[in-house]
Design an enzyme around this catalytic site. Structure first.
Site, mmCIF file in Angstrom:
data_model
loop_
_atom_site.group_PDB
_atom_site.id
_atom_site.type_symbol
_atom_site.label_atom_id
_atom_site.label_comp_id
_atom_site.label_asym_id
_atom_site.label_seq_id
_atom_site.Cartn_x
_atom_site.Cartn_y
_atom_site.Cartn_z
ATOM 1 N N ASP A 143 39.876 46.665 41.816
ATOM 2 C CA ASP A 143 41.106 46.158 41.231
ATOM 3 C C ASP A 143 41.796 47.368 40.599
ATOM 4 O O ASP A 143 41.172 48.422 40.412
ATOM 5 C CB ASP A 143 40.759 45.102 40.178
ATOM 6 C CG ASP A 143 41.982 44.536 39.488
ATOM 7 O OD1 ASP A 143 43.022 44.368 40.143
ATOM 8 O OD2 ASP A 143 41.911 44.277 38.273
ATOM 9 N N LEU A 144 43.060 47.234 40.245
ATOM 10 C CA LEU A 144 43.809 48.363 39.685
ATOM 11 C C LEU A 144 43.935 48.280 38.164
ATOM 12 O O LEU A 144 43.369 49.091 37.434
ATOM 13 C CB LEU A 144 45.192 48.417 40.334
ATOM 14 C CG LEU A 144 46.121 49.551 39.897
ATOM 15 C CD1 LEU A 144 45.519 50.918 40.200
ATOM 16 C CD2 LEU A 144 47.476 49.413 40.589
ATOM 17 N N ASP A 145 44.662 47.276 37.700
ATOM 18 C CA ASP A 145 44.925 47.153 36.263
ATOM 19 C C ASP A 145 43.640 46.857 35.493
ATOM 20 O O ASP A 145 42.951 45.881 35.774
ATOM 21 C CB ASP A 145 45.933 46.018 35.999
ATOM 22 C CG ASP A 145 47.287 46.305 36.619
ATOM 23 O OD1 ASP A 145 47.524 47.459 36.996
ATOM 24 O OD2 ASP A 145 48.100 45.370 36.726
ATOM 25 N N THR A 199 47.201 49.567 32.841
ATOM 26 C CA THR A 199 48.631 49.258 32.864
ATOM 27 C C THR A 199 48.900 47.910 32.206
ATOM 28 O O THR A 199 50.054 47.497 32.093
ATOM 29 C CB THR A 199 49.185 49.245 34.301
ATOM 30 O OG1 THR A 199 48.385 48.373 35.088
ATOM 31 C CG2 THR A 199 49.169 50.629 34.908
ATOM 32 N N LYS A 232 46.040 37.904 33.009
ATOM 33 C CA LYS A 232 45.239 38.913 33.717
ATOM 34 C C LYS A 232 44.889 38.447 35.129
ATOM 35 O O LYS A 232 44.358 37.359 35.318
ATOM 36 C CB LYS A 232 43.948 39.212 32.936
ATOM 37 C CG LYS A 232 44.153 40.194 31.802
ATOM 38 C CD LYS A 232 42.821 40.694 31.266
ATOM 39 C CE LYS A 232 43.016 41.792 30.235
ATOM 40 N NZ LYS A 232 41.732 42.264 29.704
ATOM 41 N N GLY A 233 45.197 39.283 36.104
ATOM 42 C CA GLY A 233 44.855 38.974 37.496
ATOM 43 C C GLY A 233 45.739 37.918 38.133
ATOM 44 O O GLY A 233 45.470 37.458 39.231
ATOM 45 N N VAL A 234 46.815 37.534 37.426
ATOM 46 C CA VAL A 234 47.700 36.464 37.899
ATOM 47 C C VAL A 234 48.998 37.074 38.442
ATOM 48 O O VAL A 234 49.480 38.083 37.913
ATOM 49 C CB VAL A 234 48.000 35.484 36.736
ATOM 50 C CG1 VAL A 234 48.963 34.391 37.160
ATOM 51 C CG2 VAL A 234 46.699 34.870 36.211
ATOM 52 N N ARG A 293 53.010 37.688 39.442
ATOM 53 C CA ARG A 293 54.174 37.808 38.546
ATOM 54 C C ARG A 293 54.813 36.444 38.257
ATOM 55 O O ARG A 293 55.053 36.083 37.111
ATOM 56 C CB ARG A 293 55.187 38.762 39.172
ATOM 57 C CG ARG A 293 56.310 39.179 38.226
ATOM 58 C CD ARG A 293 57.291 40.087 38.946
ATOM 59 N NE ARG A 293 56.627 41.250 39.528
ATOM 60 C CZ ARG A 293 57.097 41.963 40.533
ATOM 61 N NH1 ARG A 293 58.244 41.641 41.093
ATOM 62 N NH2 ARG A 293 56.441 43.007 41.001
ATOM 63 N N SER A 352 44.489 44.569 44.663
ATOM 64 C CA SER A 352 45.230 44.305 43.424
ATOM 65 C C SER A 352 46.398 43.352 43.655
ATOM 66 O O SER A 352 47.037 43.384 44.696
ATOM 67 C CB SER A 352 45.764 45.623 42.863
ATOM 68 O OG SER A 352 46.694 45.394 41.831
ATOM 69 N N ALA A 353 46.666 42.517 42.650
ATOM 70 C CA ALA A 353 47.822 41.612 42.719
ATOM 71 C C ALA A 353 49.131 42.368 42.504
ATOM 72 O O ALA A 353 50.202 41.864 42.791
ATOM 73 C CB ALA A 353 47.680 40.514 41.660
ATOM 74 N N LYS A 392 52.397 44.537 42.765
ATOM 75 C CA LYS A 392 53.304 44.921 43.839
ATOM 76 C C LYS A 392 53.758 46.371 43.669
ATOM 77 O O LYS A 392 54.513 46.890 44.478
ATOM 78 C CB LYS A 392 54.518 43.981 43.860
ATOM 79 C CG LYS A 392 54.163 42.573 44.329
ATOM 80 C CD LYS A 392 55.380 41.702 44.440
ATOM 81 C CE LYS A 392 54.991 40.338 44.995
ATOM 82 N NZ LYS A 392 56.124 39.408 45.081
ATOM 83 N N ASN A 393 53.286 46.996 42.595
ATOM 84 C CA ASN A 393 53.668 48.377 42.309
ATOM 85 C C ASN A 393 52.499 49.346 42.489
ATOM 86 O O ASN A 393 52.542 50.467 41.997
ATOM 87 C CB ASN A 393 54.180 48.484 40.863
ATOM 88 C CG ASN A 393 55.454 47.687 40.653
ATOM 89 O OD1 ASN A 393 56.487 47.980 41.216
ATOM 90 N ND2 ASN A 393 55.368 46.643 39.838
ATOM 91 N N LYS A 433 44.375 35.465 42.854
ATOM 92 C CA LYS A 433 42.988 35.248 42.437
ATOM 93 C C LYS A 433 42.966 34.006 41.536
ATOM 94 O O LYS A 433 43.894 33.802 40.770
ATOM 95 C CB LYS A 433 42.480 36.469 41.641
ATOM 96 C CG LYS A 433 42.564 37.779 42.399
ATOM 97 C CD LYS A 433 42.366 38.963 41.458
ATOM 98 C CE LYS A 433 42.677 40.279 42.133
ATOM 99 N NZ LYS A 433 42.622 41.415 41.216
ATOM 100 N N GLU A 484 35.977 44.570 39.079
ATOM 101 C CA GLU A 484 37.018 43.730 38.471
ATOM 102 C C GLU A 484 36.868 43.648 36.955
ATOM 103 O O GLU A 484 35.764 43.737 36.436
ATOM 104 C CB GLU A 484 36.897 42.309 39.024
ATOM 105 C CG GLU A 484 37.929 41.945 40.061
ATOM 106 C CD GLU A 484 39.318 41.759 39.500
ATOM 107 O OE1 GLU A 484 39.491 41.760 38.264
ATOM 108 O OE2 GLU A 484 40.252 41.592 40.300
ATOM 109 N N ASP A 485 37.994 43.442 36.270
ATOM 110 C CA ASP A 485 37.939 43.289 34.805
ATOM 111 C C ASP A 485 38.370 41.900 34.358
ATOM 112 O O ASP A 485 38.473 41.650 33.155
ATOM 113 C CB ASP A 485 38.841 44.333 34.121
ATOM 114 C CG ASP A 485 40.317 44.030 34.301
ATOM 115 O OD1 ASP A 485 40.702 43.592 35.409
ATOM 116 O OD2 ASP A 485 41.082 44.225 33.344
#
Length: 217
Positions: free
Chosen positions: A10-12, A18, A46-48, A50, A115-116, A118-119, A146, A170-171
């Site tokens: 995952d990213l964030d 971020t 988190k993980g949801v 936009r 990652s969810a 888009k950036n 997710k 994942e966090d």
């Protein structure tokens, strides 16, 4: 014993924090709408995706909007968020992540992003780590949020691996659930109290050896 060949990150909150920028952008938007939005409320995001995040904020404020108004607010939030992440540098990579991924690549593991966001391409570029990833699956490639496993199963497919050959990092509880829904092992990054459904939980990547960690799964 299962042989693992792919690692999906995952990213964030895993590679870079971020989440604080997401919160600042949502908070600014909520303030403009007269909705009291707190850091505790932000945990629900988190993980949801936009739009789903904005639906939660509207629910908190007991507000209704047309689809067109919702989309405009989501665009506004994203513009704010992008202005914040444009300030990211390599120093924003979370401790130990860079070494962990480089060591994993040396040991032959394929690496994907799931990652969810888009950036994600912009963020990876700002951090200077685009070349670490053999596949990038993000909010521009998936439709389901997710705990649906789509972002991770698509990551495994792009790596050319079976789902069971991949490990997810994942966090969020939704992310852990998504990994398990896709038939993958999940390593939780953060608090064991919150991520107790993960197969293994670590506080972060600093000082973590790839081989030792994977042996625990």
């Amino acid at each position: 014993m299962q042989e693992y060949k792919g690692l999906i990150f995952d990213l964030d909150g895993v590679i870079v924090d971020t989440a604080k920028y997401h919160f600042l952008a949502w908070k600014k938007l909520a303030d403009e709408l007269g909705i009291d939005f707190t850091e505790k409320d932000n945990e629900r995001l988190k993980g949801v995706s936009r739009m789903a995040s904005f639906e939660i904020i509207l629910e908190i404020g007991n507000r209704k909007m047309s689809q067109e108004e919702k989309e405009e607010c989501c665009r506004k939030k994203n513009d704010l968020y992008v202005s914040y992440i444009m300030q990211l540098t390599r120093s924003d990579i979370l401790p130990g992540v860079d070494k962990f991924i480089r060591d994993a690549k040396k040991e032959g593991y394929k690496i994907a992003l799931g990652s969810a966001s888009k950036n994600s391409s912009l963020i990876l570029s700002r951090l200077g780590i685009e070349d670490y990833f053999d596949a990038v699956v993000d909010g521009t490639k998936v439709l389901k949020a997710k705990p649906d496993p789509e972002v991770f199963t698509k990551g495994a497919e792009e790596l050319g691996l079976s789902y069971g050959e991949c490990i997810v990092f994942e966090d969020s509880t939704a992310g852990i659930e998504a990994a398990h829904n896709g038939g993958m092992k999940a390593v939780g990054i953060g608090s064991e109290d919150i991520l107790n459904a993960a197969d293994v939980v670590i506080p972060g990547f600093a000082g973590i050896d790839v081989g030792t960690l994977i042996e625990k799964l």
